[in-house]
Design an enzyme around this catalytic site. Structure first.
Site, short mmCIF file in Angstrom:
data_model
loop_
_atom_site.label_atom_id
_atom_site.label_comp_id
_atom_site.label_asym_id
_atom_site.label_seq_id
_atom_site.Cartn_x
_atom_site.Cartn_y
_atom_site.Cartn_z
N GLU A 72 -61.64 46.53 8.68
CA GLU A 72 -60.96 45.39 8.04
C GLU A 72 -60.01 44.75 9.04
O GLU A 72 -59.14 45.46 9.57
CB GLU A 72 -60.23 45.85 6.79
N HIS A 88 -60.31 42.41 0.54
CA HIS A 88 -59.46 43.51 0.05
C HIS A 88 -58.36 42.96 -0.86
O HIS A 88 -57.16 43.11 -0.58
CB HIS A 88 -58.87 44.31 1.23
N1 LIG Z 1 -59.50 47.37 -3.37
C1 LIG Z 1 -58.26 47.62 -3.62
O1 LIG Z 1 -57.37 46.83 -3.33
C2 LIG Z 1 -57.89 48.88 -4.27
C3 LIG Z 1 -58.61 50.02 -4.02
N2 LIG Z 1 -58.26 51.20 -4.62
C4 LIG Z 1 -59.05 52.36 -4.32
O2 LIG Z 1 -59.69 52.81 -5.49
C5 LIG Z 1 -59.98 54.18 -5.37
C6 LIG Z 1 -59.71 54.91 -6.67
O3 LIG Z 1 -58.34 54.88 -7.00
P1 LIG Z 1 -57.82 55.67 -8.29
O4 LIG Z 1 -58.73 55.44 -9.43
O5 LIG Z 1 -56.39 55.34 -8.45
O6 LIG Z 1 -57.96 57.15 -7.79
P2 LIG Z 1 -58.01 58.45 -8.71
O7 LIG Z 1 -57.64 59.56 -7.84
O8 LIG Z 1 -57.28 58.23 -9.99
O9 LIG Z 1 -59.55 58.56 -9.09
C7 LIG Z 1 -60.52 58.92 -8.18
C8 LIG Z 1 -61.61 59.68 -8.94
O10 LIG Z 1 -62.67 59.93 -8.02
C9 LIG Z 1 -63.17 61.22 -8.32
N3 LIG Z 1 -63.86 61.76 -7.16
C10 LIG Z 1 -63.31 62.28 -6.03
N4 LIG Z 1 -64.29 62.70 -5.21
C11 LIG Z 1 -65.47 62.43 -5.82
C12 LIG Z 1 -66.82 62.62 -5.46
N5 LIG Z 1 -67.16 63.19 -4.30
N6 LIG Z 1 -67.77 62.23 -6.33
C13 LIG Z 1 -67.44 61.66 -7.50
N7 LIG Z 1 -66.16 61.45 -7.90
C14 LIG Z 1 -65.19 61.83 -7.07
C15 LIG Z 1 -61.94 62.00 -8.69
O11 LIG Z 1 -62.29 63.13 -9.48
C16 LIG Z 1 -61.13 61.00 -9.49
O12 LIG Z 1 -61.39 61.10 -10.87
C17 LIG Z 1 -59.19 54.66 -4.17
O13 LIG Z 1 -60.05 54.72 -3.05
C18 LIG Z 1 -58.21 53.57 -3.95
O14 LIG Z 1 -57.73 53.52 -2.67
C19 LIG Z 1 -57.22 51.27 -5.49
C20 LIG Z 1 -56.46 50.17 -5.76
C21 LIG Z 1 -56.73 48.90 -5.14
O1 LIG Z 2 -53.90 50.74 -3.21
C1 LIG Z 2 -54.97 50.79 -2.58
O2 LIG Z 2 -55.61 51.84 -2.38
C2 LIG Z 2 -55.52 49.58 -2.02
O3 LIG Z 2 -56.61 49.60 -1.52
C3 LIG Z 2 -54.70 48.37 -1.99
O4 LIG Z 2 -54.55 48.02 -0.64
P1 LIG Z 2 -53.46 46.94 -0.19
O5 LIG Z 2 -52.12 47.48 -0.59
O6 LIG Z 2 -53.80 45.70 -0.94
O7 LIG Z 2 -53.61 46.80 1.29
#
Ligand SMILES: NC(=O)C1=CN([C@@H]2O[C@H](COP(=O)(O)OP(=O)(O)OC[C@H]3O[C@@H](n4cnc5c(N)ncnc54)[C@H](O)[C@@H]3O)[C@@H](O)[C@H]2O)C=CC1
Ligand SMILES: O=C(O)C(=O)COP(=O)(O)O
Length: 525
Positions: free
Chosen positions: A259, A277
């Site tokens: 990124e 993102h």
């Molecule tokens: N695009 C963006 O701006 C954002 C991206 N994210 C990303 O979203 C993702 C999820 O965040 P949350 O839901 O808060 O995390 P979380 O920890 O609450 O949930 C993750 C889930 O994935 C499961 N998991 C872990 N390893 C696994 C595997 N090998 N196979 C299947 N399931 C598995 C866990 O059991 C858990 O339930 C993270 O990577 C985070 O960084 C989060 C917020 C914003």
């Molecule tokens: O909270 C996360 O895991 C995100 O991916 C959000 O990323 P950012 O804070 O928007 O750079």
């Protein structure tokens, strides 16, 4: 006065909160080398996903106490390096959950209705209606990979669209999934059933490229894939192929392996939708995560525990109240063991008894190891790195629990195994103060309030206490309290004296030369 450095785009509310409490510099767009050059001046670093907090940054951050991530994913931070250096890594795991879930649904609906392609064509002055015929999401199957915070919020919202919900997440209870109206299954079962697949796992060694050529081939032909989690979860070359050979009808990506992704061929594919993102980029989410990160930085700099320390044992607030008084007890027990040890360390057996034994005792183990290793470590030892340092030294740590607290509400006992004699120390908390209640076979009750404790192994005979007191008096060593533990009258005994002044090697020799005395040791508390 500590100093904070912010290197990513953090919401103003978080910046203001920091600036009110501690000098704070904002330096965005630093190269990795520039960051390494300046980080040594700072006690705290606040980032989002852009700044890479690598091990060279951690090593150059000789004053760093905390790295705060205003968001969820901490895959841009070298956690092992931070843990080894005793630096707390905190994140803001809740504030942007809904933002990420809503963005996922925005991408899903856009994929279903070709919104970006239609928009681009209109901007080019066209009016093409039949080219952008879409599909409904109603009655379609949504496959959620990773049913954590974001995945669950996606499920709740998708359910209102009338979608059938299935998920792969081996680490959540089927009951939890059922309450969300989601059926859990294996990845192999999910892939051929889902019309839409959305990824919501963290980036770990186990999830890297979890969607590769093989998995893509198992998907239902014409399926649509959404990734708002991490770019590295997907093999980007295989994804391009799956679009080219029409295995996938559409792909929406918010995240990329690199990124910004630069000139990635995948980006040029007409059925690939992309956002830079933006999952967490809402005013509401950014305000919340910035404040949450700032509050935790301030807490750590004030020597207090942070709510969401990623690299230290997590203790829920209700349990914290029960375990907190035993943290100094565990640390006292560890410190006494090290100071009394003779011989090479082999390992420690920690025993938790009574009420504390019914909770997760990781925080007590960490505290005992801090006490054990601080006196013998050249580096800073704290609750974050103590377990790692113990492991690096090859110490065998055994933990035991028992509901019987003897006559105490809770008791922590630890036996240090060495190449010499084993030593056992036990302590408890009484009136919010750590009490030493056992040294080897001797039971006692000492609240170590003095800077030094003098332990004297002796024969329980009249005149012994007086003889030790006389030596101390002659050398102007002030005794604050004294306690004797003995196995039987006139048998083997242990005297514990709390003293206000240091005891020289000379004075100790004189005490040891007394006829009734077998051994004497001073411990600085
Ligand atoms: N695009 C963006 O701006 C954002 C991206 N994210 C990303 O979203 C993702 C999820 O965040 P949350 O839901 O808060 O995390 P979380 O920890 O609450 O949930 C993750 C889930 O994935 C499961 N998991 C872990 N390893 C696994 C595997 N090998 N196979 C299947 N399931 C598995 C866990 O059991 C858990 O339930 C993270 O990577 C985070 O960084 C989060 C917020 C914003
Ligand atoms: O909270 C996360 O895991 C995100 O991916 C959000 O990323 P950012 O804070 O928007 O750079």
């Amino acid at each position: 006065m500590p100093k904070v450095l912010i290197t990513d785009n953090i919401a103003s509310e978080g910046i203001e909160l920091l600036q009110k409490n501690v000098p704070t510099d904002i330096k965005r767009g630093l190269t990795p080398e520039e960051l390494v050059d300046i980080i040594g001046d700072y006690d705290a670093l606040v980032v989002r996903s852009e700044t890479k907090v690598t091990s060279p940054v951690i090593e150059a951050g000789r004053n760093l106490k905390v790295v705060a991530r205003a968001g969820i994913g901490v895959d841009n931070i070298d956690l092992d390096a931070a843990t080894r250096a005793g630096i707390a890594v905190v994140n803001a795991p809740i504030g942007n959950t809904v933002a990420a879930a809503e963005h996922t649904l925005a991408l899903m609906l856009s994929l279903a209705r070709n919104v970006p392609q239609a928009y681009a064509s209109m901007k080019e002055g066209q009016w093409q209606r039949s080219a952008f015929m879409g599909i409904e999401v109603r009655n379609k199957t949504l496959g959620i990979i990773g049913l954590g915070r974001v995945g669950s919020e996606v499920a709740r919202r998708a359910s209102s669209f009338g979608m059938r919900l299935i998920a792969f997440d081996p680490f959540v209870a089927p009951d939890f999934a059922a309450r969300l109206g989601v059926t859990t299954m294996t990845l192999d079962e999910l892939l051929p059933q889902a019309d839409f697949i959305t990824l919501h796992t963290p980036l770990t060694p186990g999830t890297t490229k979890m969607i590769n050529k093989e998995q893509l081939a198992k998907m239902k032909p014409g399926a649509r894939l959404i990734n708002v989690a991490r770019g590295e979860l997907v093999d980007e070359d295989a994804l391009l192929q799956a679009l080219e050979n029409e295995q996938l009808a559409g792909v929406a990506l918010d995240v990329f392996t690199n990124e910004p992704p630069g000139d990635l061929p995948l980006l040029r594919h007409p059925r690939l939708m992309a956002t830079p993102h933006l999952g967490a980029s809402t005013q509401e989410a950014q305000r919340e995560v910035a404040i949450e990160a700032a509050e935790q930085v301030i807490a750590v700099l004030n020597g207090q525990p942070a709510r969401n320390t990623v690299n230290a044992p997590f203790v829920p607030p209700e349990v914290h109240a029960i375990l907190a008084p035993y943290v100094p007890v565990a640390s006292m027990v560890g410190r006494l063991l090290t100071n009394m040890a003779r011989g090479q360390f082999i390992g420690v057996t920690l025993r938790y008894q009574g009420e504390i034994a019914t909770h997760n005792t990781a925080i007590l183990k960490a505290a005992a190891l801090v006490g054990l290793l601080s006196p013998v470590s050249g580096e800073v030892v704290n609750m974050i790195n103590a377990p790692v340092l113990a492991q690096q030294r090859g110490l065998q740590i055994t933990e035991q629990t028992s509901s019987d607290g003897l006559e105490y509400a809770s008791l922590i006992s630890a036996t240090l195994h060495t190449t010499g004699d084993d030593i056992t120390i036990a302590g408890t908390s009484l009136r919010d103060e750590p009490h030493l209640v056992r040294v080897n076979d001797y039971w006692m009750d000492v609240a170590p309030s003095t800077p030094y404790l003098l332990f004297v192994d002796n024969q329980d005979q009249p005149g012994t206490i007086g003889a030790v007191g006389t030596v101390a008096g002659r050398r102007n060593i002030n005794i604050s309290f004294m306690e004797v533990g003995r196995i039987a009258p006139r048998g083997q005994a242990m005297m514990v004296l709390g003293v206000d002044d240091p005891i020289s090697a000379d004075a100790l020799d004189e005490i040891m030369a007394l006829p009734q005395i077998d051994n004497a040791r001073v411990v600085a508390m």
